[in-house]
Design a protein around this motif. Structure first.
Motif, mmCIF file in Angstrom:
data_model
loop_
_atom_site.group_PDB
_atom_site.id
_atom_site.type_symbol
_atom_site.label_atom_id
_atom_site.label_comp_id
_atom_site.label_asym_id
_atom_site.label_seq_id
_atom_site.Cartn_x
_atom_site.Cartn_y
_atom_site.Cartn_z
ATOM 1 N N UNK A 48 -2.788 18.860 -7.352
ATOM 2 C CA UNK A 48 -2.317 17.831 -6.435
ATOM 3 C C UNK A 48 -3.336 16.725 -6.261
ATOM 4 N N UNK A 49 -2.947 15.716 -5.500
ATOM 5 C CA UNK A 49 -3.760 14.507 -5.395
ATOM 6 C C UNK A 49 -4.326 14.319 -3.998
ATOM 7 N N UNK A 50 -5.514 13.724 -3.941
ATOM 8 C CA UNK A 50 -6.072 13.175 -2.715
ATOM 9 C C UNK A 50 -6.096 11.661 -2.898
ATOM 10 N N UNK A 104 0.819 -1.204 0.000
ATOM 11 C CA UNK A 104 0.000 0.000 0.000
ATOM 12 C C UNK A 104 0.863 1.268 0.000
ATOM 13 N N UNK A 105 2.065 1.202 0.542
ATOM 14 C CA UNK A 105 3.017 2.305 0.423
ATOM 15 C C UNK A 105 3.330 2.562 -1.047
ATOM 16 N N UNK A 106 3.593 1.502 -1.795
ATOM 17 C CA UNK A 106 3.940 1.624 -3.210
ATOM 18 C C UNK A 106 2.793 2.198 -4.035
ATOM 19 N N UNK A 107 1.552 1.873 -3.681
ATOM 20 C CA UNK A 107 0.413 2.383 -4.437
ATOM 21 C C UNK A 107 0.370 3.910 -4.430
ATOM 22 N N UNK A 108 0.684 4.519 -3.293
ATOM 23 C CA UNK A 108 0.551 5.975 -3.162
ATOM 24 C C UNK A 108 1.765 6.747 -3.658
ATOM 25 N N UNK A 109 2.945 6.140 -3.620
ATOM 26 C CA UNK A 109 4.193 6.878 -3.867
ATOM 27 C C UNK A 109 4.187 7.723 -5.146
ATOM 28 N N UNK A 110 3.694 7.228 -6.280
ATOM 29 C CA UNK A 110 3.766 8.040 -7.497
ATOM 30 C C UNK A 110 2.951 9.333 -7.451
ATOM 31 N N UNK A 111 2.068 9.461 -6.469
ATOM 32 C CA UNK A 111 1.136 10.591 -6.439
ATOM 33 C C UNK A 111 1.413 11.573 -5.295
ATOM 34 N N UNK A 112 2.397 11.304 -4.455
ATOM 35 C CA UNK A 112 2.588 12.100 -3.242
ATOM 36 C C UNK A 112 3.197 13.469 -3.492
ATOM 37 N N UNK A 113 4.004 13.635 -4.550
ATOM 38 C CA UNK A 113 4.649 14.918 -4.790
ATOM 39 C C UNK A 113 5.758 15.192 -3.794
ATOM 40 N N UNK A 114 6.034 16.480 -3.572
ATOM 41 C CA UNK A 114 7.206 16.852 -2.769
ATOM 42 C C UNK A 114 6.887 17.219 -1.327
#
Length: 237
Positions: free
Chosen positions: A130-132, A28-38
């Motif tokens: 940005x992403x939610x 689940x960490x990997x699922x979010x990583x591409x969308x987290x930004x800086x």
């Protein structure tokens, strides 16, 4: 402000037990990583397990917690990580003028009666574009005594979560089920046998043997059901 529902002691026990599910968390960490930004903010960081996994990949990270006791424990655990800020936050809130690159919230929205208002609050924390990023438990038929004890007011489908995000003024970019076999295991354990999802042999066996196979299969083919719904939505520019 609406507080997150549920017995805080039971929630903490469940969080401590599930912290041993290392492979599940890393997936689940990997699922979010591409969308987290800086500069993302996590809503409902619990014990800080996800924050500690995400933070090394990012220049800045903000962890939050609503419960005062867990907030103290979270600050103590993350005190030696200078790139992580810890703050208290309840949803919905009245902050405006989003500065964060993303808002990520795992297994929190199901605790909040006013879920659309909570999603609007997350939207308002995030700058345009940005992403939610959300994970919630799936399927109302799986609502069990464990859900009730931990304060779940609902479980979601892709349709209901997508509708809530759209109503909150977000543009859904990606939404799918995750951990199909986990739904079957959770239903049997918590609804049929009425167990709590705590640390034990069953969690460890599933995490080390079944979970890696499930993850590999779902990277090839998205299942029509799952234990969780994962969604990414954008804040309009």
């Amino acid at each position: 402000m609406a507080e997150i529902t549920g017995d805080q002691r039971v929630q903490s026990e469940v969080l401590e037990g599930l912290a041993t599910a290392v492979n599940h968390r890393r997936w689940f960490v990997e699922l979010a990583l591409p969308y987290l930004g800086d500069n993302p903010i996590e809503i409902g960081s619990g014990l800080g397990d996800y924050a500690l996994e995400w933070a090394p990949h990012l220049p800045r990270f903000t962890a939050t917690e609503a419960d005062p006791d867990r907030l103290i424990a979270l600050k103590e655990r993350l005190a030696d990580h200078p790139t992580i800020e810890v703050r208290q936050m309840l949803l919905p809130h009245d902050e405006i003028g989003g500065e964060y690159s993303a808002a990520v919230s795992y297994n929190v929205l199901e605790h909040i009666e006013e879920d659309v208002a909570a999603l609007r609050s997350m939207r308002d924390l995030v700058r345009p574009g940005g992403a939610v990023i959300i994970i919630v438990p799936a399927f109302q038929f799986a609502m069990s005594p464990a859900d009730i004890a931990t304060g779940h007011v609902r479980r979601y489908t892709k349709r209901t979560l997508g509708a809530a995000m759209t109503s909150a003024g977000l543009r859904v970019e990606r939404i799918h089920y995750a951990n199909a076999l986990g739904l079957i295991g959770y239903f049997m354990a918590t609804k049929v046998f009425r167990l709590m999802p705590k640390e034990g042999p069953m969690v460890k066996v599933y995490d080390t043997t079944v979970l890696p196979v499930t993850k590999a299969a779902e990277q090839l083919v998205r299942p029509p059901f799952g234990q969780s719904v994962f969604a990414v939505a954008r804040v309009p520019g």
